[in-house]
Design an enzyme around this catalytic site. Structure first.
Site, PDB file in Angstrom:
ATOM      1  N   GLN A  31     -13.894 -37.244   2.210  1.00 22.01           N
ATOM      2  CA  GLN A  31     -14.252 -36.214   3.427  1.00 22.01           C
ATOM      3  C   GLN A  31     -13.001 -37.205   4.597  1.00 22.01           C
ATOM      4  O   GLN A  31     -12.747 -38.693   4.815  1.00 22.01           O
ATOM      5  CB  GLN A  31     -15.430 -36.964   3.520  1.00 22.01           C
ATOM      6  CG  GLN A  31     -15.567 -37.961   4.047  1.00 22.01           C
ATOM      7  CD  GLN A  31     -17.368 -38.230   2.862  1.00 22.01           C
ATOM      8  OE1 GLN A  31     -17.810 -37.522   2.665  1.00 22.01           O
ATOM      9  NE2 GLN A  31     -17.329 -39.762   2.177  1.00 22.01           N
ATOM     10  N   HIS A  62     -34.166 -41.623   8.538  1.00 21.57           N
ATOM     11  CA  HIS A  62     -34.679 -42.751   7.836  1.00 21.57           C
ATOM     12  C   HIS A  62     -36.105 -43.306   7.528  1.00 21.57           C
ATOM     13  O   HIS A  62     -36.218 -44.112   6.259  1.00 21.57           O
ATOM     14  CB  HIS A  62     -33.497 -44.215   8.335  1.00 21.57           C
ATOM     15  CG  HIS A  62     -32.246 -44.175   8.449  1.00 21.57           C
ATOM     16  ND1 HIS A  62     -31.636 -43.227   9.625  1.00 21.57           N
ATOM     17  CD2 HIS A  62     -31.331 -43.087   7.196  1.00 21.57           C
ATOM     18  CE1 HIS A  62     -29.664 -43.079   9.142  1.00 21.57           C
ATOM     19  NE2 HIS A  62     -30.319 -43.188   7.947  1.00 21.57           N
ATOM     20  N   ASP A  86     -24.138 -44.788   6.140  1.00 21.69           N
ATOM     21  CA  ASP A  86     -24.334 -45.455   7.482  1.00 21.69           C
ATOM     22  C   ASP A  86     -25.570 -46.652   7.360  1.00 21.69           C
ATOM     23  O   ASP A  86     -25.048 -48.082   8.507  1.00 21.69           O
ATOM     24  CB  ASP A  86     -24.976 -44.537   8.332  1.00 21.69           C
ATOM     25  CG  ASP A  86     -26.453 -44.016   7.345  1.00 21.69           C
ATOM     26  OD1 ASP A  86     -26.238 -43.515   6.401  1.00 21.69           O
ATOM     27  OD2 ASP A  86     -27.384 -44.136   8.238  1.00 21.69           O
ATOM     28  N   GLU A 106     -22.704 -47.037  -2.554  1.00 28.24           N
ATOM     29  CA  GLU A 106     -21.774 -45.517  -1.954  1.00 28.24           C
ATOM     30  C   GLU A 106     -20.096 -44.941  -1.998  1.00 28.24           C
ATOM     31  O   GLU A 106     -19.861 -46.630  -2.347  1.00 28.24           O
ATOM     32  CB  GLU A 106     -21.835 -45.569  -0.309  1.00 28.24           C
ATOM     33  CG  GLU A 106     -21.184 -45.450   0.758  1.00 28.24           C
ATOM     34  CD  GLU A 106     -21.599 -44.046   0.357  1.00 28.24           C
ATOM     35  OE1 GLU A 106     -22.190 -43.625   1.312  1.00 28.24           O
ATOM     36  OE2 GLU A 106     -20.413 -43.661   0.819  1.00 28.24           O
ATOM     37  N   ASP A 141     -19.532 -44.371  -7.621  1.00 23.44           N
ATOM     38  CA  ASP A 141     -20.395 -42.807  -8.040  1.00 23.44           C
ATOM     39  C   ASP A 141     -21.845 -42.925  -8.232  1.00 23.44           C
ATOM     40  O   ASP A 141     -22.076 -43.498  -8.929  1.00 23.44           O
ATOM     41  CB  ASP A 141     -19.401 -41.613  -8.487  1.00 23.44           C
ATOM     42  CG  ASP A 141     -20.120 -40.213  -8.830  1.00 23.44           C
ATOM     43  OD1 ASP A 141     -19.434 -39.469  -9.349  1.00 23.44           O
ATOM     44  OD2 ASP A 141     -21.489 -40.236  -7.965  1.00 23.44           O
ATOM     45  N   ASP A 159     -30.164 -40.164  -0.320  1.00 21.81           N
ATOM     46  CA  ASP A 159     -29.398 -40.196   1.044  1.00 21.81           C
ATOM     47  C   ASP A 159     -27.954 -39.357   1.457  1.00 21.81           C
ATOM     48  O   ASP A 159     -26.934 -40.098   1.527  1.00 21.81           O
ATOM     49  CB  ASP A 159     -29.694 -41.683   1.258  1.00 21.81           C
ATOM     50  CG  ASP A 159     -29.477 -41.585   3.176  1.00 21.81           C
ATOM     51  OD1 ASP A 159     -29.351 -42.733   3.801  1.00 21.81           O
ATOM     52  OD2 ASP A 159     -29.371 -40.253   3.449  1.00 21.81           O
ATOM     53  N   PRO A 166     -17.720 -34.375  -2.867  1.00 20.12           N
ATOM     54  CA  PRO A 166     -18.275 -36.126  -3.709  1.00 20.12           C
ATOM     55  C   PRO A 166     -19.963 -35.613  -3.886  1.00 20.12           C
ATOM     56  O   PRO A 166     -20.685 -36.365  -4.514  1.00 20.12           O
ATOM     57  CB  PRO A 166     -18.104 -37.154  -3.127  1.00 20.12           C
ATOM     58  CG  PRO A 166     -18.155 -36.960  -1.242  1.00 20.12           C
ATOM     59  CD  PRO A 166     -17.714 -35.423  -2.049  1.00 20.12           C
TER      60      PRO A 166
END
Ligand code: SAM
Length: 286
Positions: A31, A62, A86, A106, A141, A159, A166
């Site tokens: 991305q 969050h 993040d 992630e 993944d 999240d 993806p």
């Protein structure tokens, strides 16, 4: 020279934010990543032109995506966060001292590195990863991770970014079936599921898939200024604990954890849905 970043929320609607400084931009294999210092929201992460999280409002998202499922569960010990690059969700999860393990899967390591450098408010846990033995960051993944896992996690938090690129496979029935199997017998799943105003078809499909997979399926809301319409949904699937049994849930809330958005009243009120939205979900469940 005036600098703005714009998110095209629908074909006919956009949100613009005035930029003080461009801190980071890179096209990763997944991305377009940008971190901008904005006048209104402070530092903000943008992925493929979509506003993801900012210093100004990240506490809302969050705190709600973590503490609502944590208190709904009787005693969460093993937690999986899919996405969350993040670091905000990991930060909130690890504030629960009785949690034994938080694994964050992630897919894009470039998002993690950029947020560690330029979005420290969210990524504090990623920066101090080696000081927290309970935390594991895996670059991979999340779809594959749950495919390969059985009867292990108490809570799975998805999240994720939007259902493009993806993130697309994180909104499918097959994925929810794999999540169900990756959870222990009293496990709970939660996912950010977009806007009740602008993403109704997606919400109907997700709610139908989750409600036909889990014993309990509910949607709760939070006000998030940088997302389309400012009102955002989270879908929760629970194998054993009823998310609406507030008389059992709310006494578990740790008042000593300092929150900025979450509290017992907000927890309960978040599940009170506007009539138009209740009817959309009721029609989906049929
Ligand atoms: N937590 C922020 C918020 O407040 O909404 C934003 C979400 S976080 C940045 C979304 C992350 O999901 C991105 O970093 C993206 O790379 C990641 N992601 C998307 N698809 C994924 C997948 N299949 N497995 C793991 N991570 C994925």
């Amino acid at each position: 020279m005036e600098l703005w970043i714009q998110e095209n929320q629908t074909e006919n609607l956009a949100l613009k934010a005035r930029v003080k400084e461009t801190l980071f931009t890179k096209k990763s294999i997944y991305q377009e990543i940008g971190i901008f210092d904005t006048e209104e929201f402070g530092r903000m992460l943008v992925l493929d032109g979509v506003f993801q999280t900012s210093e100004f409002e990240e506490f809302v998202y969050h705190e709600m995506i973590v503490h609502v499922p944590f208190y709904t569960h009787k005693n969460p010990e093993r937690v999986l966060i899919i996405g969350g690059g993040d670091g905000g969700s990991a930060r909130e999860a690890l504030r629960h001292k009785d949690v034994k393990e938080v694994r964050m899967v992630e897919i894009d390591g470039d998002v993690v590195e950029a947020c560690k450098k330029y979005l420290k408010q969210n990524s504090i846990q990623l920066i101090e990863e080696d000081k927290e033995p309970r935390f594991t960051l895996e670059i991979g993944d999340g779809i594959k991770h749950v495919e390969e896992t059985e009867n292990y996690y108490d809570i799975i938090i998805v999240d994720c970014s939007d259902p493009i690129g993806p993130g697309e496979g994180l909104f499918t029935k097959k994925f929810y079936q794999n999540v169900l199997r990756a959870l222990r017998e009293d496990g709970i799943f939660v996912q950010q599921t977009e806007s009740p105003f602008y993403h109704q078809e997606l919400l109907k499909r997700v709610y139908k898939d989750v409600s036909t997979s889990f014993n309990y399926a509910n949607v709760f809301l939070a006000n998030i200024p940088i997302y389309p319409g400012g009102l955002h949904t989270f879908t929760i699937g629970s194998k054993k604990y009823d998310p609406l049994k507030f008389e059992e849930i709310l006494p578990r809330v740790k008042e000593d954890l300092k929150y900025q958005y979450y509290n017992k009243d907000i927890h309960k009120a978040a599940f009170a849905l506007p009539q138009f939205f209740k009817e959309i979900l009721d029609s989906a469940a049929k």
